[in-house]
Design a protein around this motif. Structure first.
Motif, mmCIF file in Angstrom:
data_model
loop_
_atom_site.group_PDB
_atom_site.id
_atom_site.type_symbol
_atom_site.label_atom_id
_atom_site.label_comp_id
_atom_site.label_asym_id
_atom_site.label_seq_id
_atom_site.Cartn_x
_atom_site.Cartn_y
_atom_site.Cartn_z
ATOM 1 N N ALA A 794 0.834 -1.205 0.000
ATOM 2 C CA ALA A 794 0.000 0.000 0.000
ATOM 3 C C ALA A 794 0.868 1.254 0.000
ATOM 4 O O ALA A 794 0.598 2.210 -0.748
ATOM 5 N N GLY A 795 1.912 1.249 0.839
ATOM 6 C CA GLY A 795 2.791 2.414 0.886
ATOM 7 C C GLY A 795 3.518 2.645 -0.422
ATOM 8 O O GLY A 795 3.574 3.766 -0.934
ATOM 9 N N ALA A 796 4.077 1.557 -0.983
ATOM 10 C CA ALA A 796 4.814 1.684 -2.248
ATOM 11 C C ALA A 796 3.886 2.135 -3.370
ATOM 12 O O ALA A 796 4.245 2.986 -4.188
ATOM 13 N N MET A 797 2.672 1.561 -3.397
ATOM 14 C CA MET A 797 1.717 1.960 -4.431
ATOM 15 C C MET A 797 1.308 3.417 -4.248
ATOM 16 O O MET A 797 1.176 4.171 -5.224
ATOM 17 N N GLY A 798 1.111 3.815 -2.989
ATOM 18 C CA GLY A 798 0.748 5.204 -2.715
ATOM 19 C C GLY A 798 1.820 6.178 -3.181
ATOM 20 O O GLY A 798 1.531 7.218 -3.780
ATOM 21 N N ILE A 799 3.079 5.819 -2.946
ATOM 22 C CA ILE A 799 4.188 6.689 -3.370
ATOM 23 C C ILE A 799 4.257 6.739 -4.892
ATOM 24 O O ILE A 799 4.449 7.813 -5.480
ATOM 25 N N LEU A 800 4.093 5.576 -5.549
ATOM 26 C CA LEU A 800 4.139 5.533 -7.017
ATOM 27 C C LEU A 800 3.030 6.381 -7.622
ATOM 28 O O LEU A 800 3.262 7.178 -8.547
ATOM 29 N N VAL A 801 1.807 6.228 -7.096
ATOM 30 C CA VAL A 801 0.674 7.009 -7.614
ATOM 31 C C VAL A 801 0.914 8.500 -7.372
ATOM 32 O O VAL A 801 0.623 9.343 -8.230
ATOM 33 N N VAL A 831 10.086 7.385 1.868
ATOM 34 C CA VAL A 831 10.522 6.235 2.671
ATOM 35 C C VAL A 831 9.797 6.212 4.012
ATOM 36 O O VAL A 831 9.309 5.159 4.459
ATOM 37 N N ILE A 832 9.694 7.368 4.642
ATOM 38 C CA ILE A 832 9.015 7.453 5.945
ATOM 39 C C ILE A 832 7.550 7.062 5.812
ATOM 40 O O ILE A 832 6.999 6.349 6.670
ATOM 41 N N LEU A 833 6.892 7.491 4.733
ATOM 42 C CA LEU A 833 5.479 7.149 4.539
ATOM 43 C C LEU A 833 5.288 5.648 4.337
ATOM 44 O O LEU A 833 4.307 5.069 4.824
ATOM 45 N N VAL A 834 6.212 5.003 3.603
ATOM 46 C CA VAL A 834 6.120 3.543 3.435
ATOM 47 C C VAL A 834 6.272 2.856 4.786
ATOM 48 O O VAL A 834 5.522 1.926 5.116
#
Length: 864
Positions: A794-801, A831-834
């Motif tokens: 979810a975090g990685a997808m959120g950052i990508l989007v 990174v912190i958000l993930v």
């Protein structure tokens, strides 16, 4: 040796009590094939689960190798199931998302066996059951008989003492059933096998002991084991079973493989979980971008408006307040007269009162001690000196043209404009200006149009605006346009003649600009020694031509213009040079012969050979001493008119009134350790406050030492902007915190629900894991691993989007506000958000994982 002593087991459902086992007592030999027969509800499966440690008896005792289990705790039962028991179920109970090899290895991972060892043992046991070539298949790719062989291999992998089989052939055809029973018969030669079945023919053919149950009681035992037949294996009885523990890597592998079988749903779940992260990341992107833009605005603005300390300064704030009448008490005048309001006199008095001298030499030494940490707050500290660079056009083919100090306004009749006291505050007209000593700041504010930045003291820049334009006033000043044209036009205006409007726009190629050269003349070079006195030769064209031919050549090496993102610019002129050129001029002037002579003879004027005037001889030197003149000079004086004689006497008075300090100033002699101005360019408004604190600390230190004369005052042109900028930053921070709080709550609730759904879907897997010895903590670890994976996805997808969304967002902002890359997520922020996403999903999954751990393994195995 296994012994059941008077075992009771009662199930309670509300007010209903059902007795599953009613005082069952049985002894089992170390190796035999026991078949337990009975109708449904007779208690045979309950007895099998109690022997296997999946279910707990209410009364009685289960004795294993002479050791009672009454005091067993959960971890003891887990170790018992892992090391002493092997289960073979009717429905195989294989984990569908694991390979055959992984299913068999699983029990060994709980025992802490190394990967290499467990892989070897798993292959051996699969070879034994005839599946040596089926290692990497999944259960769904195998027949029922093959899956049951995998289950038997899994049961044998830890070399257990007891093999428990619950209807092992119930789901198989006759031919496959025979194969499985032959295999179990072979295993029973050295192990105790207890099989529950409804098939009496199968029991008669393969078992060497048949026990019949009815309503929780034993009604028949074909080959009972007497107490004296029991052989206690002391070695096994005394052996302490190692605790089981599933590594987090195994938990991750189990969960990852499970999620892979549901890719579409996993992606949808991750996307749903990423919505909150996307919101936070977008806010962080915009907030970070806006803060960076504000920081850039601050830095650019403060590069034009430094904290300025001058050797002689006026408190401009007090003067402006006086001009506007601020702080003036209103007086109630009688309305029968007209009264004056003393603004101008008050301003002058205020200027007089606020005029102060600063000892910048002492303050410079203080800054350079290294104890102030001012470099942490200042982009650059620029020291200014009362030094007018004497610069001429390099091309003297059309005559000698001086370009600095600037003379354009003088020719237009505005002589005092460029040098007025207010010119510094208003920007003034300054053509030649020194670059700030911070290359990083300069490169952030300016783009190189052609050429390069100066690297040596004899290299200079031409500065144009964003449209590659340069004021014609600058062009006249630097000699690209002929300033005599301006003078002619001004003369026409004064004579009442019409001046034609100029429509032609001059342009110059980059090559033309980069071929420009200028000549630098030292103030001391204008003088030549003649009869022991120094004579000004600046009006001697032959001398000046020779001087320029040998003078230092300054080369234009680059053209720069303000970058599109620059809010303000630090270069306030057309030609920029480095501080190295200033040092070159100062050092060479100080090393010149005339300056050395003047310094060695401070009482004698090197231009006249006479001593400087003092108060005592002021009146006598005001007249020409006739006794010192020759007859020829006396005749010359006699021939002069009264006006010419007065002019000559005035010139004589001016030369004799010169002082030692005046001469050094005229020669351009300054001390690098004693600047006339100190401009401190702070990094931002917060840093500016720290710089002001440093100045205050210096002043307090001098006051404490009783040296009030060393206290410095300064002017701050942008101090009033501080509060508004701070407010903007605070508002952005508050909004960000509010959005983050809402997003986190929503994401946490959603992840918790999704994890609970996963627990329900994987209930049977929970039962399988518990049957091979997994503890409650291991079960929790499996679901924590799953939430961790989902959180990462979810975090990685959120950052990508977010990164993708920032592209159109920046395009929109660019088109509306002409600001580039405002929405930009910092790498560390991503990174912190993930990490936050992973932590939140784990926290949200704690309750569901706890529920999973508490599930009854028997009920979990019954789940379809």
């Amino acid at each position: 040796m296994l012994q059941l002593k008077n075992i009771y087991k009662v199930y309670e459902t509300g007010d209903l009590k059902q007795t599953a086992l009613d005082g069952v007592s049985l002894n089992f030999r170390e190796s035999e094939f026991v078949a337990i027969l009975g109708q449904s509800g007779s208690g045979k499966t309950t007895m099998l689960n109690i022997i296997g440690g999946l279910d707990q008896y209410d009364k009685g005792d289960l004795i294993i190798n002479g050791k009672s289990t009454k005091e067993f705790k959960d971890r003891d039962w887990d170790a018992y199931r892992n090391h002493s028991i092997g289960f073979v179920f009717q429905s195989y109970n294989l984990i569908p998302h694991q390979t055959v090899l992984s299913n068999v290895e699983l029990a060994l991972t709980l025992s802490g066996v190394s990967k290499t060892e467990r892989r070897k043992r798993a292959k051996e046991v699969l070879e034994r059951v005839g599946l040596g070539k089926q290692l990497h298949k999944r259960p769904s790719q195998m027949s029922g008989g093959q899956m049951q062989r995998v289950a038997i291999a899994r049961a044998l992998i830890n070399d257990p003492d007891i093999l428990l089989a619950d209807e092992p052939t119930g789901a198989l055809d006759s031919e496959t059933s025979v194969q499985i029973m032959d295999l179990l018969k072979e295993i029973s030669k050295d192990k105790l096998i207890i099989m529950v079945t409804h098939n009496p023919e199968l029991a008669e053919e393969y078992a060497n002991r048949i026990i019949k149950l009815r309503d929780g009681n034993i009604v028949d035992d074909s080959n009972p084991c007497r107490i004296e037949e029991l052989q206690v294996n002391k070695e096994r009885g005394e052996r302490k079973l190692s605790k089981t523990s599933m590594s987090f890597g195994t938990a991750l592998s189990l969960s990852l493989n499970n999620l892979k079988t549901k890719k579409a749903r996993t992606l949808m779940t991750a996307f749903a979980g990423s919505i909150g992260i996307i919101g936070i990341a977008l806010i962080l992107s915009l907030s970070s971008g806006v803060k960076s833009y504000i920081a850039k605005v601050q830095e650019d603005t403060l590069s034009s408006y430094p904290v300025s300390i001058e050797s002689q300064t006026v408190d401009m704030t007090s003067m402006m307040e006086n001009m506007m009448g601020m702080g003036r008490e209103e007086e109630n005048n009688d309305l029968d007269k007209v009264y004056s309001r003393n603004i101008m006199t008050g301003m002058i008095e205020s200027m007089s009162a606020q005029m102060s001298k600063n000892d910048l030499k002492s303050f410079k030494e203080y800054l350079e001690t290294g104890n102030t940490n001012i470099d942490d707050y200042a982009n650059v500290i620029q020291y200014g000196y009362d030094l007018g660079l004497q610069i001429y056009k390099g091309d003297t083919s059309n005559g000698i043209v001086k370009v600095s100090p600037e003379s354009v306004y003088d020719k237009l009749g505005f002589g005092g404009m460029s040098n007025s006291p207010m010119s510094g505050a208003t920007g003034g007209f300054k053509v030649w200006t020194e670059l700030l000593g911070n290359q990083t700041l300069l490169e952030s504010q300016y783009d190189v149009v052609a050429g390069t930045w100066p690297k040596n003291y004899d290299e200079i820049l031409l500065v144009v605006d964003k449209n590659n334009e340069i004021s014609d006033a600058y062009l006249y000043s630097i000699g690209l346009l002929d300033d005599s044209e301006l003078e002619n036009k001004m003369n026409k205006i004064q004579n009442g003649e019409a001046v034609e409007e100029t429509t032609e726009v001059s342009s110059y190629s980059y090559e033309d600009i980069l071929n420009l050269t200028y000549k630098l003349v030292l103030n001391s070079d204008y003088y030549e020694k003649d009869n022991n006195i120094w004579v000004d030769k600046s009006e001697n064209s032959i001398y000046m031509k020779k001087l320029l031919d040998n003078a230092l050549e300054l080369k234009v090496v680059g053209i720069v213009k303000p970058s599109e993102e620059a809010v303000s610019a630090s270069i306030n002129g057309a030609i920029a040079y480095t501080s190295d050129l200033t040092e070159y001029v100062v050092n060479n002037i100080n090393d010149s012969e005339i300056v050395k002579e003047q310094k060695d003879n401070p009482e004698v004027n090197v231009f006249t050979g006479l001593k400087f005037e003092t108060d005592e001889n002021d009146s006598t030197n005001s007249q020409i001493d006739m006794s010192t003149l020759t007859d020829e000079e006396k005749a010359y004086l006699a021939s002069l008119s009264q006006e010419e004689l007065s002019a000559l006497m005035k010139q004589q008075n001016n030369s004799t009134k010169a002082t030692y300090e005046d001469n050094l100033s005229l020669l351009g002699c300054v001390d690098l350790s004693n600047p006339s101005t100190i401009n401190i360019y702070s990094k931002d408004f917060e840093a500016k406050e720290s710089i002001e604190d440093i100045i205050s600390d210096y002043n307090e230190e001098k006051i404490d030492q009783g040296k009030d004369e060393y206290v410095v005052t300064y002017n701050d042109m942008v101090g009033l902007m501080m509060s508004s900028v701070t407010s903007i930053i605070d508002i952005i921070s508050y909004v960000l915190i509010a959005f983050v709080a809402i997003s986190l709550i929503v994401s946490s609730i959603m992840i918790g629900i999704i994890t609970y759904i996963s627990v329900l879907e994987r209930t049977k897997e929970i039962g399988i894991l518990r049957s091979i010895g997994a503890s409650k903590k291991d079960i929790s670890r499996v679901f924590n691993a799953e939430t961790l994976i989902v959180g990462f996805a979810a975090g990685a997808m959120g950052i990508l989007v977010t990164v993708l969304l920032n592209i159109p967002i920046n395009m929109i902002i660019k088109s509306v506000a002409n600001i580039s890359d405002v929405s930009k997520l910092p790498v560390e922020g991503g990174v912190i958000l993930v990490v936050i996403s992973m932590v939140l999903t784990v926290i949200a999954g704690l309750i569901p994982s706890k529920i999973a751990a508490k599930k009854d393994p028997v009920e979990a195995l019954r789940t379809e």
